[in-house]
Structure formats: structure tokens, C-alpha cells
Scaffold this active site. Structure first.
Site, mmCIF file in Angstrom:
data_model
loop_
_atom_site.group_PDB
_atom_site.id
_atom_site.type_symbol
_atom_site.label_atom_id
_atom_site.label_comp_id
_atom_site.label_asym_id
_atom_site.label_seq_id
_atom_site.Cartn_x
_atom_site.Cartn_y
_atom_site.Cartn_z
ATOM 1 N N THR A 12 59.352 -27.985 71.695
ATOM 2 C CA THR A 12 58.828 -26.670 72.091
ATOM 3 C C THR A 12 59.891 -25.787 72.734
ATOM 4 O O THR A 12 59.558 -24.722 73.265
ATOM 5 C CB THR A 12 57.646 -26.849 73.059
ATOM 6 O OG1 THR A 12 58.047 -27.716 74.115
ATOM 7 C CG2 THR A 12 56.444 -27.447 72.355
ATOM 8 N N LEU A 14 62.816 -24.474 75.490
ATOM 9 C CA LEU A 14 62.871 -24.447 76.957
ATOM 10 C C LEU A 14 61.694 -23.669 77.521
ATOM 11 O O LEU A 14 61.826 -22.542 77.963
ATOM 12 C CB LEU A 14 64.196 -23.839 77.439
ATOM 13 C CG LEU A 14 65.445 -24.678 77.235
ATOM 14 C CD1 LEU A 14 66.667 -23.969 77.801
ATOM 15 C CD2 LEU A 14 65.308 -26.049 77.868
ATOM 16 N N HIS A 15 60.501 -24.291 77.494
ATOM 17 C CA HIS A 15 59.345 -23.681 78.141
ATOM 18 C C HIS A 15 59.331 -24.133 79.610
ATOM 19 O O HIS A 15 60.302 -24.702 80.093
ATOM 20 C CB HIS A 15 58.044 -24.017 77.394
ATOM 21 C CG HIS A 15 57.724 -25.478 77.367
ATOM 22 N ND1 HIS A 15 57.008 -26.103 78.362
ATOM 23 C CD2 HIS A 15 58.049 -26.441 76.483
ATOM 24 C CE1 HIS A 15 56.886 -27.384 78.084
ATOM 25 N NE2 HIS A 15 57.521 -27.621 76.948
ATOM 26 N N LEU A 16 58.261 -23.892 80.333
ATOM 27 C CA LEU A 16 58.258 -24.051 81.783
ATOM 28 C C LEU A 16 58.661 -25.438 82.289
ATOM 29 O O LEU A 16 59.506 -25.545 83.171
ATOM 30 C CB LEU A 16 56.885 -23.671 82.350
ATOM 31 C CG LEU A 16 56.817 -23.558 83.864
ATOM 32 C CD1 LEU A 16 57.838 -22.561 84.392
ATOM 33 C CD2 LEU A 16 55.426 -23.153 84.308
#
Length: 87
Positions: A12, A14-16
């Protein structure tokens, strides 16, 4: 200053959560730690800066470390990114 290119392996990007892990790792060091993605430079110690770079899976970033512990910081961050940042 030392630098190294690394490919983001997280499915996914670099999400949270992975951004938070990257920042946590970077904050252990005194060195200035940034990364470059396309034309943008982001502060690896700032979650908002990392999220703002919009890095997706398969994208290549170049990490830059400058300071007294730069070599150790670079190797730690490259290893964290290559291991998937907790994913």
C-alpha cells in the site's frame, strides 16, 4: 552526507502506519534525514512530510543522511524499508 536508493515494498506504499514506523526509526538519530521522491524532498522525521510525498508501492526513493551518525542512520532506515516497515 551519505545516500542510498531503495524501493518501497509495502503493497500500500507509505500510508500512515509505515510512515509512522519510518519516522520513529529516523527520530532515533541526530542526523538530518530526508528522502527524495521525484522532484520532492521530504523530512523523514515528519509523518506529514512523509505522507505528503505520496509514495506508492514499487516507487524508488533516495534516502539522504547528514550528521554525526549518518552511516548508522542510513543502514537502519534502508533495512527498515527493505523489511516492509512492519507490513
Amino acid at each position: 552526507m551519505v545516500s542510498q536508493k531503495v524501493v518501497i515494498k509495502n503493497p500500500t506504499g507509505l500510508h500512515l502506519r509505515p510512515a509512522g514506523i519510518l519516522c520513529k526509526e529516523a527520530m532515533q538519530f541526530k542526523s538530518l534525514i530526508t528522502f527524495q521522491f521525484r522532484e520532492n524532498t521530504a523530512n523523514a522525521k515528519s509523518v506529514l512530510s512523509v505522507l505528503g510525498a505520496c509514495v506508492k508501492s514499487g516507487d524508488e526513493i533516495e534516502l539522504f543522511c547528514e550528521g554525526e551518525d549518518e552511516q548508522e542512520a542510513l543502514s537502519t532506515l534502508v533495512q527498515a524499508v527493505e523489511s516492509g516497515l512492519g507490513e
